[in-house]
Design a protein around this motif. Sequence first.
Motif, PDB file in Angstrom:
ATOM      1  N   SER A 150       8.233  12.286  -3.810  1.00 49.32           N
ATOM      2  CA  SER A 150       7.818  10.900  -4.039  1.00 49.32           C
ATOM      3  C   SER A 150       8.793  10.186  -4.958  1.00 49.32           C
ATOM      4  O   SER A 150       9.051   8.996  -4.777  1.00 49.32           O
ATOM      5  CB  SER A 150       6.423  10.861  -4.650  1.00 49.32           C
ATOM      6  N   LEU A 151       9.343  10.920  -5.933  1.00 44.40           N
ATOM      7  CA  LEU A 151      10.319  10.310  -6.839  1.00 44.40           C
ATOM      8  C   LEU A 151      11.547   9.855  -6.048  1.00 44.40           C
ATOM      9  O   LEU A 151      12.027   8.725  -6.226  1.00 44.40           O
ATOM     10  CB  LEU A 151      10.716  11.323  -7.929  1.00 44.40           C
ATOM     11  N   VAL A 152      12.035  10.727  -5.145  1.00 48.01           N
ATOM     12  CA  VAL A 152      13.197  10.376  -4.309  1.00 48.01           C
ATOM     13  C   VAL A 152      12.897   9.123  -3.498  1.00 48.01           C
ATOM     14  O   VAL A 152      13.698   8.188  -3.428  1.00 48.01           O
ATOM     15  CB  VAL A 152      13.556  11.555  -3.368  1.00 48.01           C
ATOM     16  N   GLN A 153      11.698   9.063  -2.883  1.00 46.66           N
ATOM     17  CA  GLN A 153      11.318   7.913  -2.050  1.00 46.66           C
ATOM     18  C   GLN A 153      11.192   6.644  -2.909  1.00 46.66           C
ATOM     19  O   GLN A 153      11.543   5.559  -2.447  1.00 46.66           O
ATOM     20  CB  GLN A 153       9.986   8.189  -1.342  1.00 46.66           C
ATOM     21  N   LEU A 154      10.673   6.791  -4.131  1.00 46.63           N
ATOM     22  CA  LEU A 154      10.524   5.623  -5.006  1.00 46.63           C
ATOM     23  C   LEU A 154      11.900   5.090  -5.417  1.00 46.63           C
ATOM     24  O   LEU A 154      12.108   3.877  -5.471  1.00 46.63           O
ATOM     25  CB  LEU A 154       9.702   5.987  -6.253  1.00 46.63           C
ATOM     26  N   VAL A 155      12.853   6.003  -5.686  1.00 44.64           N
ATOM     27  CA  VAL A 155      14.214   5.587  -6.041  1.00 44.64           C
ATOM     28  C   VAL A 155      14.837   4.841  -4.855  1.00 44.64           C
ATOM     29  O   VAL A 155      15.414   3.762  -5.015  1.00 44.64           O
ATOM     30  CB  VAL A 155      15.077   6.815  -6.434  1.00 44.64           C
ATOM     31  N   ARG A 156      14.663   5.393  -3.620  1.00 47.54           N
ATOM     32  CA  ARG A 156      15.165   4.751  -2.403  1.00 47.54           C
ATOM     33  C   ARG A 156      14.595   3.346  -2.270  1.00 47.54           C
ATOM     34  O   ARG A 156      15.285   2.384  -1.968  1.00 47.54           O
ATOM     35  CB  ARG A 156      14.790   5.579  -1.176  1.00 47.54           C
ATOM     36  N   CYS A 157      13.286   3.252  -2.555  1.00 49.99           N
ATOM     37  CA  CYS A 157      12.582   1.973  -2.460  1.00 49.99           C
ATOM     38  C   CYS A 157      13.138   0.984  -3.488  1.00 49.99           C
ATOM     39  O   CYS A 157      13.368  -0.185  -3.179  1.00 49.99           O
ATOM     40  CB  CYS A 157      11.096   2.237  -2.732  1.00 49.99           C
ATOM     41  N   GLY A 158      13.366   1.488  -4.713  1.00 49.04           N
ATOM     42  CA  GLY A 158      13.891   0.639  -5.788  1.00 49.04           C
ATOM     43  C   GLY A 158      15.269   0.111  -5.420  1.00 49.04           C
ATOM     44  O   GLY A 158      15.544  -1.091  -5.546  1.00 49.04           O
ATOM     45  N   VAL A 159      16.145   0.989  -4.912  1.00 46.90           N
ATOM     46  CA  VAL A 159      17.503   0.594  -4.515  1.00 46.90           C
ATOM     47  C   VAL A 159      17.440  -0.456  -3.414  1.00 46.90           C
ATOM     48  O   VAL A 159      18.143  -1.461  -3.447  1.00 46.90           O
ATOM     49  CB  VAL A 159      18.308   1.834  -4.037  1.00 46.90           C
ATOM     50  N   SER A 160      16.517  -0.237  -2.445  1.00 49.24           N
ATOM     51  CA  SER A 160      16.385  -1.175  -1.328  1.00 49.24           C
ATOM     52  C   SER A 160      15.898  -2.539  -1.818  1.00 49.24           C
ATOM     53  O   SER A 160      16.284  -3.577  -1.288  1.00 49.24           O
ATOM     54  CB  SER A 160      15.437  -0.574  -0.283  1.00 49.24           C
ATOM     55  N   MET A 161      15.036  -2.563  -2.856  1.00 55.61           N
ATOM     56  CA  MET A 161      14.539  -3.836  -3.401  1.00 55.61           C
ATOM     57  C   MET A 161      15.649  -4.585  -4.132  1.00 55.61           C
ATOM     58  O   MET A 161      15.738  -5.805  -4.072  1.00 55.61           O
ATOM     59  CB  MET A 161      13.364  -3.591  -4.356  1.00 55.61           C
ATOM     60  N   ILE A 162      16.522  -3.815  -4.830  1.00 58.18           N
ATOM     61  CA  ILE A 162      17.614  -4.447  -5.591  1.00 58.18           C
ATOM     62  C   ILE A 162      18.683  -4.970  -4.632  1.00 58.18           C
ATOM     63  O   ILE A 162      19.162  -6.095  -4.752  1.00 58.18           O
ATOM     64  CB  ILE A 162      18.227  -3.430  -6.585  1.00 58.18           C
ATOM     65  N   VAL A 191       0.842  -1.203   0.000  1.00 61.13           N
ATOM     66  CA  VAL A 191       0.000   0.000   0.000  1.00 61.13           C
ATOM     67  C   VAL A 191       0.877   1.254   0.000  1.00 61.13           C
ATOM     68  O   VAL A 191       0.627   2.217  -0.731  1.00 61.13           O
ATOM     69  CB  VAL A 191      -0.958   0.003   1.224  1.00 61.13           C
ATOM     70  N   GLU A 192       1.962   1.211   0.831  1.00 61.68           N
ATOM     71  CA  GLU A 192       2.904   2.344   0.884  1.00 61.68           C
ATOM     72  C   GLU A 192       3.459   2.653  -0.504  1.00 61.68           C
ATOM     73  O   GLU A 192       3.473   3.799  -0.940  1.00 61.68           O
ATOM     74  CB  GLU A 192       4.090   1.985   1.796  1.00 61.68           C
ATOM     75  N   LEU A 193       3.896   1.569  -1.200  1.00 62.51           N
ATOM     76  CA  LEU A 193       4.494   1.739  -2.530  1.00 62.51           C
ATOM     77  C   LEU A 193       3.469   2.317  -3.499  1.00 62.51           C
ATOM     78  O   LEU A 193       3.761   3.253  -4.257  1.00 62.51           O
ATOM     79  CB  LEU A 193       5.009   0.385  -3.044  1.00 62.51           C
ATOM     80  N   VAL A 194       2.228   1.765  -3.448  1.00 68.74           N
ATOM     81  CA  VAL A 194       1.171   2.240  -4.342  1.00 68.74           C
ATOM     82  C   VAL A 194       0.889   3.725  -4.072  1.00 68.74           C
ATOM     83  O   VAL A 194       0.758   4.527  -5.005  1.00 68.74           O
ATOM     84  CB  VAL A 194      -0.118   1.391  -4.166  1.00 68.74           C
ATOM     85  N   LEU A 195       0.838   4.098  -2.773  1.00 70.21           N
ATOM     86  CA  LEU A 195       0.553   5.494  -2.410  1.00 70.21           C
ATOM     87  C   LEU A 195       1.623   6.425  -2.965  1.00 70.21           C
ATOM     88  O   LEU A 195       1.322   7.489  -3.505  1.00 70.21           O
ATOM     89  CB  LEU A 195       0.460   5.645  -0.889  1.00 70.21           C
ATOM     90  N   ARG A 196       2.902   5.996  -2.842  1.00 66.45           N
ATOM     91  CA  ARG A 196       3.995   6.842  -3.353  1.00 66.45           C
ATOM     92  C   ARG A 196       3.869   7.006  -4.875  1.00 66.45           C
ATOM     93  O   ARG A 196       4.113   8.099  -5.418  1.00 66.45           O
ATOM     94  CB  ARG A 196       5.355   6.241  -2.994  1.00 66.45           C
ATOM     95  N   CYS A 197       3.491   5.903  -5.571  1.00 59.90           N
ATOM     96  CA  CYS A 197       3.314   5.971  -7.032  1.00 59.90           C
ATOM     97  C   CYS A 197       2.148   6.906  -7.365  1.00 59.90           C
ATOM     98  O   CYS A 197       2.234   7.719  -8.293  1.00 59.90           O
ATOM     99  CB  CYS A 197       3.042   4.586  -7.611  1.00 59.90           C
ATOM    100  N   VAL A 198       1.028   6.774  -6.602  1.00 59.78           N
ATOM    101  CA  VAL A 198      -0.154   7.615  -6.844  1.00 59.78           C
ATOM    102  C   VAL A 198       0.218   9.092  -6.666  1.00 59.78           C
ATOM    103  O   VAL A 198      -0.101   9.932  -7.510  1.00 59.78           O
ATOM    104  CB  VAL A 198      -1.301   7.233  -5.873  1.00 59.78           C
TER     105      VAL A 198
END
Lengths: 205, 205
Positions: free
Chosen positions: A88-100, A31-38
């Motif tokens: 949100s873009l910064v947070q999404l990049v952080r999230c992407g790096v953490s997933m990788i 839900v967090e990820l979806v909210l950041r994308c929204v």
Amino acid sequence: MSYLSVGVSPGNVPVSHGNNLREVDRKIRLVELVLRCVIFGVAIVSTVLIATDTQVKEIFSIRKRARFTDMKVLIFMVVVNVLAAGYSLVQLVRCGVSMIKGSVLFSKPLAWAIFSGDQNVEILAYLMLSAVAASLQSAIYAQYGEADLQWMKTCNLYKKFCNRMGEGIVGAVLVCLSMVCLSGISAFSLFRLYDDDSSTGKCPT
Amino acid sequence: MSYLSVGVSPGNVPVSHGNNLREVDRKIRLVELVLRCVIFGVAIVSTVLIATDTQVKEIFSIRKRARFTDMKVLIFMVVVNVLAAGYSLVQLVRCGVSMIKGSVLFSKPLAWAIFSGDQNVEILAYLMLSAVAASLQSAIYAQYGEADLQWMKTCNLYKKFCNRMGEGIVGAVLVCLSMVCLSGISAFSLFRLYDDDSSTGKCPT
């Protein structure tokens, strides 16, 4: 998760219950990820809708152009929308790096840093709410006028302009609500750390 | 207090340091009490200033009375102000009872209940912010007009009315800021419980 099992130590939780909690935990992170994308997507769309909105009318051979800059509050709205999209873009990049790189956010200091970061969401939500409320008030005056103060309707002249502006403001309302939810989820994620040291700040896997 | 000493178990804190923390803790609880008093007092004053504001003008032998109900958003502002004052009164009574009966709020469930109660502060703060932003926008139009939309200034006609309304709105801004601070303090008070099981929800002694 602490807020679903305050006072229950992990060792006392039955395995099936633990699995259920892990499933709920995964869903919350999704839900967090979806909210950041929204927030990112809708803030961009809302900004474009507002900033490019314009309509030309000819009134008694005088050409008049309606622009979003005619209402100062809409300039404020565009600035806050751009801030929200950037954050949100910064947070999404952080999230992407953490997933990788895998789940790197186990530590309490890092969770605190993310929580502090999400306080920016709250500040942005407050800013967005101010912009939305002031814009909505202006839009109501433009749509219906205010007879007592002799402020005339302008939307019967600039119908297309007003409709598109309304769509932009609805987008901003959606961004604002998403920010409020995200801020709440972030605070609860921090509480979780104090009963169960796993998963806070991770992205869905 | 957990947010000043995350990861430090109470047993490892030197006594003088512990005394300092207790002093800071006491001061924070005092700030909470002062904020609740400010919200209660200023919300009442702001409500009275706005709801009783009126001015009569004679324009070409036509008597015209300006009232706060001429701007619908000010009715919303009065309602939210009354809610804020009522909520703060309830919290002050709770605080008073707790001071008379002693420190009764040691338990986590009760701290959670208070925290949930203070989420109402956050909701009220959001409502108040909406009302303040929309009212400020209307006040700016009334003070300076909006030439592009042909909305005329009304404050040069109703100067006394506008000045008093401005004071009411400034009061509402103060209430709103106090609510945001109180909500933040409440969230940190809950965090404290997870490192140190004392003092959350107590009133200053």
